[in-house]
Design a protein around this motif. Structure first.
Motif, PDB file in Angstrom:
ATOM      1  N   ASN A  28       8.331 -32.383 -33.362  1.00  0.00           N
ATOM      2  CA  ASN A  28       7.553 -32.914 -32.246  1.00  0.00           C
ATOM      3  C   ASN A  28       6.341 -32.012 -32.040  1.00  0.00           C
ATOM      4  N   ASN A  29       5.167 -32.545 -32.308  1.00  0.00           N
ATOM      5  CA  ASN A  29       3.963 -31.710 -32.242  1.00  0.00           C
ATOM      6  C   ASN A  29       3.636 -31.250 -30.826  1.00  0.00           C
ATOM      7  N   TYR A  30       4.107 -31.997 -29.841  1.00  0.00           N
ATOM      8  CA  TYR A  30       3.789 -31.634 -28.457  1.00  0.00           C
ATOM      9  C   TYR A  30       4.944 -30.940 -27.763  1.00  0.00           C
ATOM     10  N   ARG A  31       5.905 -30.480 -28.570  1.00  0.00           N
ATOM     11  CA  ARG A  31       7.124 -29.937 -27.979  1.00  0.00           C
ATOM     12  C   ARG A  31       6.859 -28.733 -27.071  1.00  0.00           C
ATOM     13  N   ALA A  32       6.030 -27.794 -27.571  1.00  0.00           N
ATOM     14  CA  ALA A  32       5.750 -26.581 -26.808  1.00  0.00           C
ATOM     15  C   ALA A  32       5.142 -26.956 -25.453  1.00  0.00           C
ATOM     16  N   GLU A  33       4.221 -27.908 -25.509  1.00  0.00           N
ATOM     17  CA  GLU A  33       3.545 -28.352 -24.288  1.00  0.00           C
ATOM     18  C   GLU A  33       4.560 -28.907 -23.284  1.00  0.00           C
ATOM     19  N   LEU A  34       5.456 -29.793 -23.815  1.00  0.00           N
ATOM     20  CA  LEU A  34       6.464 -30.409 -22.967  1.00  0.00           C
ATOM     21  C   LEU A  34       7.382 -29.368 -22.349  1.00  0.00           C
ATOM     22  N   LYS A  35       7.791 -28.412 -23.194  1.00  0.00           N
ATOM     23  CA  LYS A  35       8.709 -27.358 -22.730  1.00  0.00           C
ATOM     24  C   LYS A  35       8.064 -26.575 -21.599  1.00  0.00           C
ATOM     25  N   ALA A  36       6.787 -26.194 -21.813  1.00  0.00           N
ATOM     26  CA  ALA A  36       6.073 -25.402 -20.812  1.00  0.00           C
ATOM     27  C   ALA A  36       6.000 -26.173 -19.504  1.00  0.00           C
ATOM     28  N   LEU A  37       5.731 -27.464 -19.642  1.00  0.00           N
ATOM     29  CA  LEU A  37       5.613 -28.314 -18.460  1.00  0.00           C
ATOM     30  C   LEU A  37       6.929 -28.351 -17.702  1.00  0.00           C
ATOM     31  N   GLU A  38       8.041 -28.557 -18.474  1.00  0.00           N
ATOM     32  CA  GLU A  38       9.351 -28.634 -17.842  1.00  0.00           C
ATOM     33  C   GLU A  38       9.726 -27.302 -17.208  1.00  0.00           C
ATOM     34  N   ALA A  39       9.400 -26.190 -17.901  1.00  0.00           N
ATOM     35  CA  ALA A  39       9.711 -24.869 -17.360  1.00  0.00           C
ATOM     36  C   ALA A  39       8.943 -24.651 -16.062  1.00  0.00           C
ATOM     37  N   GLY A  40       7.670 -25.068 -16.063  1.00  0.00           N
ATOM     38  CA  GLY A  40       6.860 -24.927 -14.859  1.00  0.00           C
ATOM     39  C   GLY A  40       7.452 -25.702 -13.702  1.00  0.00           C
ATOM     40  N   GLU A  41       7.891 -26.925 -13.994  1.00  0.00           N
ATOM     41  CA  GLU A  41       8.509 -27.749 -12.950  1.00  0.00           C
ATOM     42  C   GLU A  41       9.730 -27.070 -12.364  1.00  0.00           C
ATOM     43  N   LYS A  42      10.526 -26.506 -13.280  1.00  0.00           N
ATOM     44  CA  LYS A  42      11.765 -25.871 -12.843  1.00  0.00           C
ATOM     45  C   LYS A  42      11.458 -24.698 -11.913  1.00  0.00           C
ATOM     46  N   GLU A  43      10.462 -23.885 -12.302  1.00  0.00           N
ATOM     47  CA  GLU A  43      10.091 -22.746 -11.478  1.00  0.00           C
ATOM     48  C   GLU A  43       9.665 -23.193 -10.085  1.00  0.00           C
ATOM     49  N   GLU A  44       8.868 -24.232 -10.073  1.00  0.00           N
ATOM     50  CA  GLU A  44       8.379 -24.747  -8.807  1.00  0.00           C
ATOM     51  C   GLU A  44       9.533 -25.177  -7.909  1.00  0.00           C
ATOM     52  N   GLU A  45      10.499 -25.873  -8.566  1.00  0.00           N
ATOM     53  CA  GLU A  45      11.670 -26.331  -7.841  1.00  0.00           C
ATOM     54  C   GLU A  45      12.421 -25.171  -7.240  1.00  0.00           C
ATOM     55  N   GLU A  46      12.633 -24.131  -8.104  1.00  0.00           N
ATOM     56  CA  GLU A  46      13.383 -22.978  -7.633  1.00  0.00           C
ATOM     57  C   GLU A  46      12.677 -22.318  -6.453  1.00  0.00           C
ATOM     58  N   GLU A  47      11.366 -22.248  -6.546  1.00  0.00           N
ATOM     59  CA  GLU A  47      10.582 -21.657  -5.466  1.00  0.00           C
ATOM     60  C   GLU A  47      10.782 -22.455  -4.180  1.00  0.00           C
ATOM     61  N   ASN A  48      10.761 -23.766  -4.315  1.00  0.00           N
ATOM     62  CA  ASN A  48      10.950 -24.617  -3.152  1.00  0.00           C
ATOM     63  C   ASN A  48      12.323 -24.419  -2.529  1.00  0.00           C
ATOM     64  N   ILE A  49      13.330 -24.185  -3.408  1.00  0.00           N
ATOM     65  CA  ILE A  49      14.672 -23.970  -2.880  1.00  0.00           C
ATOM     66  C   ILE A  49      14.734 -22.639  -2.144  1.00  0.00           C
ATOM     67  N   LYS A  50      14.038 -21.638  -2.718  1.00  0.00           N
ATOM     68  CA  LYS A  50      14.083 -20.304  -2.108  1.00  0.00           C
ATOM     69  C   LYS A  50      13.393 -20.294  -0.743  1.00  0.00           C
ATOM     70  N   ASN A  51      12.139 -20.750  -0.681  1.00  0.00           N
ATOM     71  CA  ASN A  51      11.492 -20.805   0.638  1.00  0.00           C
ATOM     72  C   ASN A  51      11.000 -22.221   0.925  1.00  0.00           C
ATOM     73  N   PRO A  52      11.865 -22.994   1.513  1.00  0.00           N
ATOM     74  CA  PRO A  52      11.534 -24.399   1.735  1.00  0.00           C
ATOM     75  C   PRO A  52      10.449 -24.589   2.798  1.00  0.00           C
ATOM     76  N   PHE A  53      10.173 -23.581   3.578  1.00  0.00           N
ATOM     77  CA  PHE A  53       9.199 -23.761   4.664  1.00  0.00           C
ATOM     78  C   PHE A  53       7.846 -23.177   4.317  1.00  0.00           C
ATOM     79  N   LYS A  54       7.604 -23.015   3.030  1.00  0.00           N
ATOM     80  CA  LYS A  54       6.378 -22.363   2.581  1.00  0.00           C
ATOM     81  C   LYS A  54       5.147 -23.127   3.050  1.00  0.00           C
ATOM     82  N   GLN A  55       5.257 -24.419   2.999  1.00  0.00           N
ATOM     83  CA  GLN A  55       4.079 -25.201   3.355  1.00  0.00           C
ATOM     84  C   GLN A  55       3.880 -25.145   4.852  1.00  0.00           C
TER      85      GLN A  55
END
Lengths: 292, 175
Positions: A265-292
């Motif tokens: 898959n030529n775009y695999r690295a891109e997809l992985k990075a995207l998914e990893a970024g999403e996961k981080e964001e999610e975790e951040e939201n779980i940690k401090n849900p009142f950030k916004q």
């Protein structure tokens, strides 16, 4: 002190026995196949060398069936090419504007042709070994297909060989769906018959008929969507539970596997990075849900 | 002593690749697997110390595991087999008989005791291997069928190998 040494010497066979049993059990209960050390899998130099020699001889045995399969596949592709060309002509004739969108899904993927040098179908956990490794650009977690359908996913890579977790291995679940229907489930082998696997966790509303084709869903970066996997052999029936299971006859004949293709898959690295970024964001939201 | 070890090493180097390349592909009806490499362990000299035979068995099992991608299954079963080898041998032969330091075979044990010894060892090994595999997997009927069919198949092949080596020795004597 002397007695202690004497004790160890007299019972040395028990200690040896226990040590070996403990080492074997440590190997046995290392469940994740990706964590197996390369030297302890069939992708190491000695084993793959022996299998390479063996397959030099045995690769001629199934050529007749493989040829027939390839011819059939060739015919299907040929007809597809003709049909597509016709369609293209029609579309061009209609002077479809320059914004015409072509189906680009397959352009993400490239294939490396490899040869199966070791294969098993009768164990509870089956693996294959192929004769392409990191020197040929093969990496772990890439998909493997043959001319008929999905074969497995790469787990360990040596320089000239790689070990593949076969579809006939309960550690491997493949996201699949019934063709022309939207509900998807996961395909897993139940350890009984090497030609039949189970499509589990299908939602209740999925429409299917006996003989329908099961294809990959494409909800992962490993396999392109729409690859054929097998044929439904469960009769139509009333369903009461919210999820149900189908029996699927696999297209790939694992007993005569010979030539396979590694899906890149030529775009695999891109997809992985995207998914990893999403996961981080999610975790951040779980940690401090009142950030916004 | 060193000649015996050399013989054992040679049989490992011969039987383990043969198991990987030939016998692992000789599966009948998807149930009968010939586990021929246990001939290495079955034919270890009876006077060999348990520590040495345990080590040989473990290494053999590990090698087969590496070839067959069965992480530790055969290593564990081989260790168990080497551990119970002497008690099984003494089931059928009295203690005095093993002083000669011979390898258990048709020639040294005689027809009936060797058959019983080989059958017991094969059955125990097949039971161990398939039980260890089934430990991670639930399919009891199939497991039982595999144990019985594999035992029969393995027994026949090892018996054939052993009688072949007898014939060869007799021929050497004649010459």
């Amino acid at each position: 002190m002397n007695e202690l040494i004497l004790f160890f010497r007299n019972n040395s066979k028990w200690f040896m026995f226990i040590i070996y049993v403990v080492i074997s059990c440590m190997l046995l209960f290392q469940h994740n196949p990706y964590q197996h050390h390369i030297y302890l899998t069939s992708a190491n130099a000695v084993a793959s060398g022996a299998y390479g020699l063996g397959s030099e001889v045995t690769s001629y045995f199934n050529l007749r069936e493989i040829n027939a399969d390839l011819n059939a596949r060739n015919a299907a592709l040929q007809s597809e090419v003709v049909n597509l060309r016709e369609q293209l002509d029609i579309l061009q004739e209609k002077n479809y504007t320059d914004t015409m969108v072509t189906d680009s899904t397959m352009q993400h993927f490239r294939f490396i042709v490899a040869h199966v040098i070791n294969n098993s179908v009768s164990k509870p956990y089956n693996y294959l070994t192929i004769n392409k490794g990191s020197n040929d650009g093969v990496k772990a977690e890439w998909g493997v297909i043959d001319q008929n359908g999905v074969v497995g996913i790469i787990s360990n890579v040596g320089p000239h060989s790689a070990r593949v977790i076969s579809l006939l291995n309960p550690n491997f679940r493949l996201s699949c769906k019934v063709k022309n229907s939207d509900g998807f489930g996961s395909l897993v082998w139940d350890g009984k018959d090497p030609s039949i696997a189970l499509l589990e966790e299908l939602p209740r509303h999925t429409i299917y008929h006996k003989g329908d084709t099961v294809v990959t869903s494409g909800y992962s970066a490993v396999f392109p969507p729409g690859l054929p996997v097998g044929r439904v052999i469960t009769e139509d029936q009333n369903r009461k539970e919210n999820f149900f299971t189908l029996k699927v006859e696999l297209f790939a004949d694992f007993t005569t596997l010979s030539n396979v293709q590694v899906v890149v898959n030529n775009y695999r690295a891109e997809l992985k990075a995207l998914e990893a970024g999403e996961k981080e964001e999610e975790e951040e939201n779980i940690k401090n849900p009142f950030k916004q | 002593m060193s000649k015996t070890l050399l013989n054992i090493l040679l049989s490992i180097l011969l039987l383990v690749p043969a198991q990987a390349v030939i016998f692992n592909n000789l599966i009948l009806f998807n149930v009968a697997v010939p586990l021929v490499f246990i001939y290495v362990i079955v034919s270890l000299p009876v006077t060999l110390s348990t520590n040495v035979s345990l080590t040989i068995a473990f290494i053999t099992g590990l090698a087969v595991d590496i070839f067959g991608d069965t992480q530790g299954v055969n290593a564990l079963a081989c260790t168990l087999l080497a551990f119970i080898r002497k008690p099984v041998y003494h089931l059928y032969m009295s203690i005095d008989d093993d002083l000669a330091g011979m390898r258990p075979s048709l020639r040294t044990m005689g027809y009936s005791p060797y058959m019983k010894y080989l059958l017991t060892m094969t059955l125990l090994y097949c039971f161990a291997v398939f039980a260890i595999e089934a430990f991670q997997f639930h399919n009891f009927g199939l497991m039982l069928l595999r144990i019985i069919c594999s035992t029969a198949f393995t027994f026949v092949i090892i018996y054939a190998i052993d009688s072949l080596s007898i014939r060869q020795r007799q021929r050497e004597k004649k010459l």
